[in-house]
Design an enzyme around this catalytic site. Structure first.
Site, PDB file in Angstrom:
ATOM      1  N   GLY A 290       0.798  -1.395  -0.046  1.00  0.00           N
ATOM      2  CA  GLY A 290      -0.046  -0.021   0.064  1.00  0.00           C
ATOM      3  C   GLY A 290       0.662   1.304   0.006  1.00  0.00           C
ATOM      4  N   ASP A 291       2.171   1.253   0.128  1.00  0.00           N
ATOM      5  CA  ASP A 291       2.843   2.382   0.034  1.00  0.00           C
ATOM      6  C   ASP A 291       4.468   2.240  -0.218  1.00  0.00           C
ATOM      7  OD1 ASP A 291       3.454   4.944   0.577  1.00  0.00           O
ATOM      8  OD2 ASP A 291       3.774   5.100   2.703  1.00  0.00           O
ATOM      9  N   LEU A 292       4.459   1.614  -1.418  1.00  0.00           N
ATOM     10  CA  LEU A 292       6.236   1.187  -1.889  1.00  0.00           C
ATOM     11  C   LEU A 292       6.398   2.594  -2.564  1.00  0.00           C
ATOM     12  CD1 LEU A 292       5.475  -2.307  -3.417  1.00  0.00           C
ATOM     13  CD2 LEU A 292       6.484  -1.719  -1.312  1.00  0.00           C
ATOM     14  N   ASN A 293       6.663   3.461  -1.616  1.00  0.00           N
ATOM     15  CA  ASN A 293       7.505   4.650  -2.258  1.00  0.00           C
ATOM     16  C   ASN A 293       8.936   4.748  -2.049  1.00  0.00           C
ATOM     17  OD1 ASN A 293       8.483   6.103   0.280  1.00  0.00           O
ATOM     18  ND2 ASN A 293       6.187   6.105   0.923  1.00  0.00           N
TER      19      ASN A 293
END
Length: 431
Positions: A290-293
């Site tokens: 959900g947050d592979l930044n």
């Protein structure tokens, strides 16, 4: 559905509206509520007119059943700052007290809404002490699932952090701490340290990007095997960061007043409503990070200028979501620091589809979903700077290149960008 009960002072600056009952299940909320709770729904109210916007969105949303619903609105002045702000001394003592680790070195690490410290003991072993914000700390079941997920992935070859046991054999500890604005309860974990640099700091190749797409898909495919009686905790339908709920950004657009980008963001939201939202039911679903930044992926250099992933960080947005969201988020953030941002999408997509193919609706939505994530990061970043000005540099990380990138992608348009991505993706093959 019974009428909502609103108490609004037009002169006040309201911060949250909290959904506290669905059907026969009641949630009695205190100030601050249980943000991230599966049935919690939060909406920022900056002016009186925002109430009508919320009412229209809420009552038209299929995620909420037509049953009794009440709301509590809290004035911004009464809200307690949930972000932990421990001193180095407090963090040092906490590590010793909970884990028996004698800290010889300690420094702060960046974080969006939590607090992280890099600590080292007398043997030189490094750890990351993570103190979760007091609001999300209320959902202990979700924290347990996140901790289980990290361990599960590590056991299956994914370089995720793992939690260290306390001296009493616990993987996390709920601690009441006073950070200067009253005692609050925070979830504390000591995590393994993973060496390397963030991908934002690393000059990655297109083949590295391909491998990142492949790793992301492999990770999500591995999570299909995760078993826990508490997986329902991942049904975070109301998360502001979910790509399913892009219209929620409309409640925050006032932070963009006077910025020409506001019109672009509003147009992206409208495009989402008309072109993406109707397709979501056909998207493939499962557990996603959900947050592979670019701050949550750690890499180390290998031969010929390439890099390998040595760490996947921050599972706080772990959710049961749509796989195409994972791809879009990865592409959006990897474009930010890349000198040739248009080369990113095809490489990541090829890597992902070497493991899991997207269907036609997912492919048709990918471009807009990438734009939506950039919009979320820009809008919520600017909103949170008003709340936490001391964390401005980190909160506006996306703004540095994101404004220019979003504008460029919008000007190029869906057809041109997708054509390049899809043509590029066909040039890759596993070797």
């Amino acid at each position: 559905m019974k009428p909502c009960q609103f108490k609004i002072d037009p002169k006040a600056n309201y911060m949250f509206l909290v959904f506290i009952q669905v059907g026969s299940i009641k949630f009695v909320q205190k100030t601050g509520g249980a943000l991230g709770c599966r049935s919690g729904f939060y909406w920022p109210l900056h002016k009186h007119s925002d109430v009508n916007l919320f009412k229209s969105l809420f009552f038209s949303h299929s995620a909420f059943p037509a049953s009794t619903s009440h709301f509590l609105i809290m004035d911004n002045a009464t809200a307690v700052n949930p972000r932990p702000t421990l001193t180095l001394q407090q963090a040092t003592e906490l590590t010793q007290q909970l884990y028996g680790v004698t800290v010889t070195e300690i420094t702060t690490l960046p974080s969006y809404s939590d607090q992280n410290f890099l600590v080292a003991d007398k043997e030189g072993t490094k750890y990351v002490l993570k103190i979760l914000n007091s609001v999300e700390s209320k959902n202990t079941t979700l924290m347990e699932v996140q901790t289980l997920t990290m361990s599960f992935l590590r056991q299956h070859g994914v370089p995720a952090q793992t939690a260290v046991y306390t001296t009493t054999g616990q993987l996390m500890s709920m601690e009441e701490i006073d950070c200067g604005h009253g005692a609050q309860t925070y979830c504390v974990r000591l995590l393994s340290y993973l060496p390397g640099k963030t991908i934002a700091e690393s000059p990655v190749t297109t083949w590295d990007l391909h491998n990142l797409g492949k790793l992301a898909a492999s990770m999500d495919k591995t999570l299909q095997q995760l078993v826990s009686p508490n997986l329902d905790a991942l049904q975070k339908d109301s998360s502001l960061w979910s790509l399913s709920y892009i219209p929620l950004m409309e409640g925050y657009l006032s932070v963009m007043d006077g910025d020409p980008l506001q019109e672009v963001i509003q147009a992206v939201i409208e495009q989402f409503k008309s072109h993406v939202q109707p397709k979501i039911s056909s998207f493939q679903k499962g557990i996603i990070h959900g947050d592979l930044n670019d701050q949550n992926i750690i890499v180390t250099p290998v031969a010929n200028g390439h890099h390998e992933v040595s760490g996947i960080l921050d599972f706080s947005l772990l959710t049961n979501g749509c796989y195409v969201f994972e791809v879009a988020i990865l592409i959006a953030y990897l474009m930010l620091e890349n000198p040739s941002p248009l080369d990113v999408g095809g490489a990541v997509l090829a890597g992902w589809e070497s493991v899991m193919m997207l269907n036609d609706d997912e492919r048709d939505s990918l471009f807009l979903l990438v734009l939506c994530r950039l919009c979320q990061s820009l809008v919520y970043g600017r909103y949170n700077v008003k709340k936490y000005p001391d964390n401005k540099k980190y909160l506006l990380t996306t703004a540095r290149n994101g404004t220019r990138l979003l504008t460029k992608l919008w000007e190029l348009g869906k057809k041109e960008v997708e054509r390049k991505w899809f043509i590029d993706s066909r040039t890759y093959s596993d070797s």
